[in-house]
Design a protein around this motif. Sequence first.
Motif, PDB file in Angstrom:
ATOM      1  N   ASP A   1      98.932  71.761 -16.825  1.00  0.00           N
ATOM      2  CA  ASP A   1      98.370  72.119 -18.310  1.00  0.00           C
ATOM      3  C   ASP A   1      98.434  70.998 -18.673  1.00  0.00           C
ATOM      4  N   ALA A   2      99.159  69.599 -18.502  1.00  0.00           N
ATOM      5  CA  ALA A   2      99.232  68.800 -19.015  1.00  0.00           C
ATOM      6  C   ALA A   2      98.122  67.452 -18.901  1.00  0.00           C
TER       7      ALA A   2
ATOM      8  N   HIS B   1      94.960  68.698 -17.715  1.00  0.00           N
ATOM      9  CA  HIS B   1      93.830  69.767 -18.439  1.00  0.00           C
ATOM     10  C   HIS B   1      93.447  69.421 -19.817  1.00  0.00           C
ATOM     11  N   GLU B   2      94.675  68.742 -20.452  1.00  0.00           N
ATOM     12  CA  GLU B   2      94.293  68.714 -22.120  1.00  0.00           C
ATOM     13  C   GLU B   2      93.438  67.556 -22.057  1.00  0.00           C
TER      14      GLU B   2
ATOM     15  N   ASP C   1     104.366  64.332 -20.548  1.00  0.00           N
ATOM     16  CA  ASP C   1     103.832  64.426 -21.731  1.00  0.00           C
ATOM     17  C   ASP C   1     103.162  62.582 -21.528  1.00  0.00           C
TER      18      ASP C   1
ATOM     19  N   SER D   1      99.367  61.314 -22.590  1.00  0.00           N
ATOM     20  CA  SER D   1      99.128  61.264 -23.698  1.00  0.00           C
ATOM     21  C   SER D   1      98.613  60.405 -23.488  1.00  0.00           C
TER      22      SER D   1
ATOM     23  N   ARG E   1      95.216  59.996 -22.884  1.00  0.00           N
ATOM     24  CA  ARG E   1      94.831  60.292 -23.625  1.00  0.00           C
ATOM     25  C   ARG E   1      93.869  58.950 -25.197  1.00  0.00           C
TER      26      ARG E   1
END
Length: 441
Positions: free
Chosen positions: A356-357, A359-360, A427, A431, A434
């Motif tokens: 999930d992380a 694919h964010e 996370d 992050s 990102r």
Amino acid sequence: MSTTQSPDLSNFWMPFTANRQFKAAPRLFKSAKGMYYTTVDDRPVLDATAGLWCVNAGHGRAEITQAVAEQLTTMDYAPTFQMGHALAFEAATKVAEFMPAGLDRIFFTNSGSESVDTALKMALAYHRACGEGQRTRFIGRERGYHGVGFGGISVGGILANRKTFSGNLMPHVDHLPHTLNIAEAAFTRGQPTWGAHLADELERLVALHDASTIAAVIVEPLAGSTGVIVPPKGYLERLRELCTKHGILLIFDEVITGFGRLGAPTASEYFGVVPDLITMAKAINNAAIPMGAVAASRAVHDAVVNAGAENAIEFFHGYTYTAHPAAAAAAIATLDIYKRDRLFERAKDLSGVFEDAVHELHGSPYVKDIRNLGLVAGVELESRPGAPGARAYDVFLKCFEAGVLVRYTGDILAFSPPLIVDEQKIDQIFSTVRDALRNVA
């Protein structure tokens, strides 16, 4: 020398590194513990790559350090040519417990590259022992990475690794097509549904060369170094079926996937496909001391050993440091940690959070594909016009400056954290990526 003072960088010719670029602005670590490296200027850096896919139990494990120290104090070295030491046999037994049933004959090496060359030799020796010495051809795969020995780069399929040495690669090698197709399977979570038919290309190669000339097919169950390529559903099963049909050995290169990366001891177990030989290294002893191994089926082992003359060497192959006592001690301690701390189960439990992380990042600037399985992920970026690899390098640098170590290959970012990672650190990893993507051109 002070820990903040840079050493003389001129003498070390660095592997797989842009030496001039690095030495103009070096990045140096001085220590490591748990999930973190510490740089020479005392900055913590979260390790999102388990070193080089290898420190699966986390850095600085006291049990491994103690085992190595005690062994060096007791016996620093012993040969395994016509001699032995107890830890070599104990380590082999421990490794065999993690392998698929029947693949329990363990030959130790010192690296993944050596493991691959050893497996290729085993395949040739097996067929000769079975009276089929004409089976000398190997089938690798495009974009495959099998180390840097001449055998490994011959069956490998990464252009940059091959082109300088192309005139001296092994003859009688052919390649299957790779299975990555972004147009058909971009942003797939786990195994793509497209691509199993590509295994049938082995039938074409059999028709071209004749099965009676082919010794083995070697593939990474999940390709890592090329930028994380996850096998399509049914692909490995079909390869196994075709190899069995044609009497060809199947070799899984599990140097990256071995020991928990997919939430299982091996990719073979994860996918439910049993090869004839498995190569391994990296996480076999948490990278504490160089070590690798090949797990051979009893059929392969027994054919080679029983074909030898009585009291004669059966397999003319080995290394000075095969089953080095300190490396064996580190392996035993590491495998005990994996079991005691249930790290493979931990990896399995965290795989959904990890998926999930990563694919964010879909929708972040320049992201053209995301691929993942277990605690492995690849994020492919659009290349900068005229400068392939430059964008991923810039993201790598920005992440490093922000305290996270990622790996890049071309314009693909790769992630493979130690199996002790937790949700908060997952996370933090993504992050940070990102933010870096938002700040590169």
